[in-house]
Write an enzyme that holds these catalytic residues in place. Structure first.
Site, PDB file in Angstrom:
ATOM      1  N   GLU A  93       0.630  -1.165  -0.028  1.00 57.03           N
ATOM      2  CA  GLU A  93      -0.338   0.149  -0.539  1.00 57.03           C
ATOM      3  C   GLU A  93       1.039   1.077   0.074  1.00 57.03           C
ATOM      4  O   GLU A  93       0.464   2.209  -0.523  1.00 57.03           O
ATOM      5  CB  GLU A  93      -0.650  -0.357   1.521  1.00 57.03           C
ATOM      6  CG  GLU A  93      -0.436   0.434   2.489  1.00 57.03           C
ATOM      7  CD  GLU A  93      -1.269   1.214   3.281  1.00 57.03           C
ATOM      8  OE1 GLU A  93      -2.712   1.758   3.196  1.00 57.03           O
ATOM      9  OE2 GLU A  93      -0.706   1.317   4.519  1.00 57.03           O
ATOM     10  N   ASN A  94       2.522   1.392   0.350  1.00 55.76           N
ATOM     11  CA  ASN A  94       2.693   2.395   0.703  1.00 55.76           C
ATOM     12  C   ASN A  94       3.977   2.090  -0.621  1.00 55.76           C
ATOM     13  O   ASN A  94       5.415   3.265  -0.615  1.00 55.76           O
ATOM     14  CB  ASN A  94       3.640   2.444   1.336  1.00 55.76           C
ATOM     15  CG  ASN A  94       2.482   2.730   2.501  1.00 55.76           C
ATOM     16  OD1 ASN A  94       1.595   3.659   2.883  1.00 55.76           O
ATOM     17  ND2 ASN A  94       2.610   2.326   3.815  1.00 55.76           N
ATOM     18  N   ASN A 142      -5.241   0.758   4.102  1.00 60.39           N
ATOM     19  CA  ASN A 142      -6.331   2.329   4.555  1.00 60.39           C
ATOM     20  C   ASN A 142      -5.621   3.728   3.225  1.00 60.39           C
ATOM     21  O   ASN A 142      -6.358   4.257   2.832  1.00 60.39           O
ATOM     22  CB  ASN A 142      -5.812   2.685   5.883  1.00 60.39           C
ATOM     23  CG  ASN A 142      -4.511   2.827   6.048  1.00 60.39           C
ATOM     24  OD1 ASN A 142      -3.984   2.026   6.204  1.00 60.39           O
ATOM     25  ND2 ASN A 142      -3.641   4.426   6.789  1.00 60.39           N
ATOM     26  N   HIS A 143      -4.368   3.066   2.795  1.00 53.89           N
ATOM     27  CA  HIS A 143      -3.949   4.319   1.360  1.00 53.89           C
ATOM     28  C   HIS A 143      -4.295   3.665  -0.573  1.00 53.89           C
ATOM     29  O   HIS A 143      -3.621   4.196  -1.171  1.00 53.89           O
ATOM     30  CB  HIS A 143      -2.247   4.434   1.438  1.00 53.89           C
ATOM     31  CG  HIS A 143      -1.749   5.206   2.898  1.00 53.89           C
ATOM     32  ND1 HIS A 143      -2.521   6.005   2.788  1.00 53.89           N
ATOM     33  CD2 HIS A 143      -1.234   5.375   3.428  1.00 53.89           C
ATOM     34  CE1 HIS A 143      -1.631   6.395   4.106  1.00 53.89           C
ATOM     35  NE2 HIS A 143      -1.272   6.366   4.479  1.00 53.89           N
ATOM     36  N   HIS A 171      -4.716  -4.957   8.682  1.00 56.34           N
ATOM     37  CA  HIS A 171      -3.704  -4.179   8.385  1.00 56.34           C
ATOM     38  C   HIS A 171      -4.708  -2.986   9.546  1.00 56.34           C
ATOM     39  O   HIS A 171      -5.289  -2.320   9.241  1.00 56.34           O
ATOM     40  CB  HIS A 171      -3.447  -3.008   7.029  1.00 56.34           C
ATOM     41  CG  HIS A 171      -3.145  -2.307   6.282  1.00 56.34           C
ATOM     42  ND1 HIS A 171      -2.457  -2.244   6.345  1.00 56.34           N
ATOM     43  CD2 HIS A 171      -3.650  -0.707   7.141  1.00 56.34           C
ATOM     44  CE1 HIS A 171      -1.288  -1.315   5.479  1.00 56.34           C
ATOM     45  NE2 HIS A 171      -1.813  -0.042   6.056  1.00 56.34           N
ATOM     46  N   HIS A 214       1.172  -1.974   8.498  1.00 54.72           N
ATOM     47  CA  HIS A 214       0.399  -0.415   8.245  1.00 54.72           C
ATOM     48  C   HIS A 214       1.369   0.099   9.825  1.00 54.72           C
ATOM     49  O   HIS A 214       1.334   1.444   9.658  1.00 54.72           O
ATOM     50  CB  HIS A 214      -0.705  -0.475   9.343  1.00 54.72           C
ATOM     51  CG  HIS A 214      -1.484   0.936   8.983  1.00 54.72           C
ATOM     52  ND1 HIS A 214      -1.636   1.981   8.222  1.00 54.72           N
ATOM     53  CD2 HIS A 214      -1.259   1.679  10.496  1.00 54.72           C
ATOM     54  CE1 HIS A 214      -1.997   3.471   9.055  1.00 54.72           C
ATOM     55  NE2 HIS A 214      -1.773   2.938  10.187  1.00 54.72           N
ATOM     56  N   HIS A 258       4.558   0.635  10.703  1.00 56.55           N
ATOM     57  CA  HIS A 258       6.187  -0.028   9.749  1.00 56.55           C
ATOM     58  C   HIS A 258       7.516  -0.070  10.963  1.00 56.55           C
ATOM     59  O   HIS A 258       8.046  -0.327  10.871  1.00 56.55           O
ATOM     60  CB  HIS A 258       6.391   1.458   9.509  1.00 56.55           C
ATOM     61  CG  HIS A 258       4.744   1.821   8.270  1.00 56.55           C
ATOM     62  ND1 HIS A 258       5.986   2.627   7.210  1.00 56.55           N
ATOM     63  CD2 HIS A 258       4.264   1.757   8.514  1.00 56.55           C
ATOM     64  CE1 HIS A 258       5.286   3.164   6.248  1.00 56.55           C
ATOM     65  NE2 HIS A 258       4.107   2.523   7.059  1.00 56.55           N
TER      66      HIS A 258
END
Ligand SMILES: [Fe+2]
Length: 247
Positions: free
Chosen positions: A28-29, A56-57, A140, A165, A167
């Site tokens: 997601e990142n 969430n992204h 997540h 999520h 990290h």
């Protein structure tokens, strides 16, 4: 992005060294720290991911929508809006021929969700079970309490509940009494000389001033982090080890 480059350059050899039969990457990142594009998804899959999960992204890059609508290897959280495209459960075959289900869910604490994860997870797990006993859940979520709670709720029903999520890799990798592996957070693949991937000075400036300093990805101390789970054909985990590999 240093994290994505690390995956492209190192994941193929790491899979061989660790004898990984199936690999799930949270992506997601991947697109400069926010979201995922179709092109980057294909590159991560080509590097050796069997399935990519999101978070969430998910919608930060709008072009991912049509891609998710047709992808069988990139899943998005089940508790995003039901009106949005994409699947949240997929089943893929490993190199050795075992079917593995991957489920993606968002936590409800400090996140915007259409439904709470506990509302949905039982039906998702039941659906996965109709196809295979080997089930991986990417949860997540922000709060360790919710992650530990969901992992315990699913103990004995899935192979692994892997938190993502935040990290920061947590020190709680374990196999629970019912045979479900769990960790609250698998950690970050990316530059650790940073504030969760962002150049530290910029992140701190925003925290100190409340002003919107533009974030840039950091570059130093790049690592691949994750968790290695061993299980039997019935989907019962026997080991759960965090990994942290300098690149
Ligand atoms: Fe996230």
């Amino acid at each position: 992005m240093p994290g994505r480059r690390a995956v492209e350059e190192r994941l193929p050899s790491l899979r061989e060294e660790l004898e990984v039969d199936f690999c799930v990457v949270n992506g997601e990142n991947a697109a400069d720290g926010a979201g995922l594009t179709p092109k980057l998804a294909e590159r991560i899959l080509d590097a050796g991911a069997d399935v990519i999960t999101l978070g969430n992204h998910t919608w930060r890059r709008p072009e991912i929508g049509p891609y998710l609508a047709q992808s069988e290897r990139v899943v998005r959280p089940a508790n995003l809006s039901s009106h949005s495209p994409g699947r949240s459960l997929t089943v893929r075959r490993t190199r050795r021929g075992t079917d593995v289900a991957v489920v993606n869910l968002l936590g409800s604490l400090f996140m915007s969700v259409a439904q709470g994860p506990f509302e949905l997870v039982d039906e998702l797990v039941a659906e996965a079970h109709r196809r295979t006993p080997v089930i991986v859940v990417d949860f997540h979520a922000e709060a360790t309490s919710e992650k530990v709670g969901l992992a315990r709720w699913l103990d004995g029903r899935v192979t692994a509940v892997i938190g993502t999520h935040t990290h920061v890799q947590t020190n709680d990798a374990r196999v629970q009494p019912g045979g479900t592996a769990a960790i609250s957070d698998a950690g970050m693949t990316g530059p650790h000389d940073s504030v969760i991937g962002v150049e530290a000075d910029l992140a701190i400036e925003r925290m100190r001033t409340g002003m919107g300093a533009r974030f840039r990805p950091a570059a130093g101390d790049v690592r691949i982090e994750g968790v290695l789970v061993e299980c039997d054909d019935a989907g019962r985990a026997s080991a759960c080890e965090p990994i942290r590999v300098p690149v």
